[in-house]
Design a protein around this motif. Structure first.
Motif, PDB file in Angstrom:
ATOM      1  N   GLU A 147       0.844  -1.178   0.000  1.00  0.00           N
ATOM      2  CA  GLU A 147       0.000   0.000   0.000  1.00  0.00           C
ATOM      3  C   GLU A 147       0.890   1.241   0.000  1.00  0.00           C
ATOM      4  O   GLU A 147       1.854   1.319   0.747  1.00  0.00           O
ATOM      5  CB  GLU A 147      -0.901   0.022   1.237  1.00  0.00           C
ATOM      6  N   GLY A 148       0.558   2.205  -0.825  1.00  0.00           N
ATOM      7  CA  GLY A 148       1.315   3.448  -0.858  1.00  0.00           C
ATOM      8  C   GLY A 148       2.524   3.386  -1.772  1.00  0.00           C
ATOM      9  O   GLY A 148       2.779   2.389  -2.448  1.00  0.00           O
ATOM     10  N   THR A 162      -6.354   0.951  -7.044  1.00  0.00           N
ATOM     11  CA  THR A 162      -6.723   1.973  -6.070  1.00  0.00           C
ATOM     12  C   THR A 162      -7.756   1.370  -5.142  1.00  0.00           C
ATOM     13  O   THR A 162      -8.772   0.830  -5.590  1.00  0.00           O
ATOM     14  CB  THR A 162      -7.298   3.227  -6.755  1.00  0.00           C
ATOM     15  N   ASN A 199      -0.268  -0.203   7.638  1.00  0.00           N
ATOM     16  CA  ASN A 199      -0.651   0.964   6.855  1.00  0.00           C
ATOM     17  C   ASN A 199      -2.137   1.273   6.989  1.00  0.00           C
ATOM     18  O   ASN A 199      -2.549   2.438   6.961  1.00  0.00           O
ATOM     19  CB  ASN A 199      -0.293   0.736   5.384  1.00  0.00           C
ATOM     20  N   LEU A 203      -3.465   4.929   8.150  1.00  0.00           N
ATOM     21  CA  LEU A 203      -4.376   5.710   7.312  1.00  0.00           C
ATOM     22  C   LEU A 203      -5.647   6.075   8.060  1.00  0.00           C
ATOM     23  O   LEU A 203      -6.147   7.203   7.945  1.00  0.00           O
ATOM     24  CB  LEU A 203      -4.716   4.926   6.047  1.00  0.00           C
ATOM     25  N   ARG A 269      -6.298   4.685  -0.891  1.00  0.00           N
ATOM     26  CA  ARG A 269      -4.875   4.348  -0.935  1.00  0.00           C
ATOM     27  C   ARG A 269      -4.585   3.594  -2.227  1.00  0.00           C
ATOM     28  O   ARG A 269      -5.477   2.992  -2.833  1.00  0.00           O
ATOM     29  CB  ARG A 269      -4.482   3.477   0.254  1.00  0.00           C
TER      30      ARG A 269
END
Length: 295
Positions: A147-148, A162, A199, A203, A269
């Protein structure tokens, strides 16, 4: 290309935690292990371990040497494996994924890739995002799906999907019939959350901060590092959680979980493929994206 025996001794010493255990693991005498460590210290003009404690604690310079020794070992092993694979026309690479990604369609995508490419062998490892980036930079893994995006300029990323975070509840929970839930209503719920530094957790906490709240204002009754366990407990109506929608597609399909948007939330994310610029199988990236998008 040879991996320095002294560097191997150093890494074994760090892994075993004592000169005695390292000597046993290497089938060497303890003085021989000590001698090789002294040789490294003389060669680099540093002290590798602090002398003021019984435990093996690397000095700052020693930590740098250990990091590069691990990198050198990974490159050496990769070279040996690549040569062996070339003899058998096999493409072998390691993919590191986070626990949340492990619960998505990514493992299934990689399995389909191997089915379509009989010459491919993929080793999947699951770890925290920090450890994954460390292993990427030390060449211990070839590709990461996380993620990210990475902040490190030595790494390149390509968008895979996404995703967004949402509230997940049991189908028996009253929220399961709602179109959305206000954030303030969630303060009455019992949360089962991912442990830090996941994550998903980061977030969600960032979203709370942007809305003038902190997680301390909510009833977090359990913190678990295993996404599958969290989903199982929530499906039994033992609590609620905030989770990536991609991580519970199977549970949504079978009716074991329901997901509900949190009002006015935008916890979006990216899921990215992350790799070194000289990743040796660039065609794999396109294939993974093609298969993933077909689901």
């Amino acid at each position: 290309m040879m991996f320095d025996q002294k560097a191997n001794t150093l890494l074994t010493l760090v892994q075993e935690g004592s000169f005695t255990k390292a000597a046993q693991a290497l089938s060497l005498s303890q003085p021989a292990v000590s001698h090789q460590i002294r040789q490294l210290e003389e060669e680099f003009g540093i002290q590798i371990f602090h002398k003021d404690r019984k435990e093996l604690r690397p000095t700052p310079a020693g930590a740098v040497l250990i990091k590069y020794a691990r990198r050198a070992l990974a490159v050496y092993n990769n070279a040996r494996q690549a040569i062996e694979d070339s003899r058998s026309n096999l493409r072998r690479f390691t993919v590191a994924i986070t626990p949340t990604v492990a619960e998505s369609l990514v493992p299934q995508t990689l399995a389909y890739y191997c089915m379509e490419n009989s010459d491919a062998h993929i080793n999947i490892m699951t770890d925290t995002i920090k450890n994954i980036y460390d292993k990427l930079k030390s060449f211990e893994t070839d590709l990461a799906i996380v993620e990210g995006k990475p902040d490190d300029s030595s790494l390149t990323s390509v968008l895979l999907d996404t995703d967004f975070l949402c509230l997940a509840v049991s189908p028996q929970h009253p929220f399961s019939k709602r179109a959305s839930v206000p954030l303030m209503e969630l303060k009455k719920e019992k949360f089962i959350m991912r442990s830090r530094p996941g994550n998903t957790r980061v977030l969600f906490e960032r979203y709370l901060e942007n809305n003038g709240e902190t997680l301390r204002s909510f009833n977090v009754m359990m913190e678990i590092d295993n996404v599958a366990t969290i989903k199982e407990l929530v499906s039994r109506n033992l609590g609620v959680t905030v989770i990536a929608r991609s991580a519970c597609l199977e549970e949504l399909r079978t009716g074991r979980l329901a997901v509900v948007p949190i009002e006015n939330s935008s916890m979006i994310r990216e899921i990215n493929l992350v790799f070194h610029r000289d990743f040796s199988h660039p065609e794999v990236l396109d294939e993974i994206r093609r298969i993933y998008s077909s689901f």
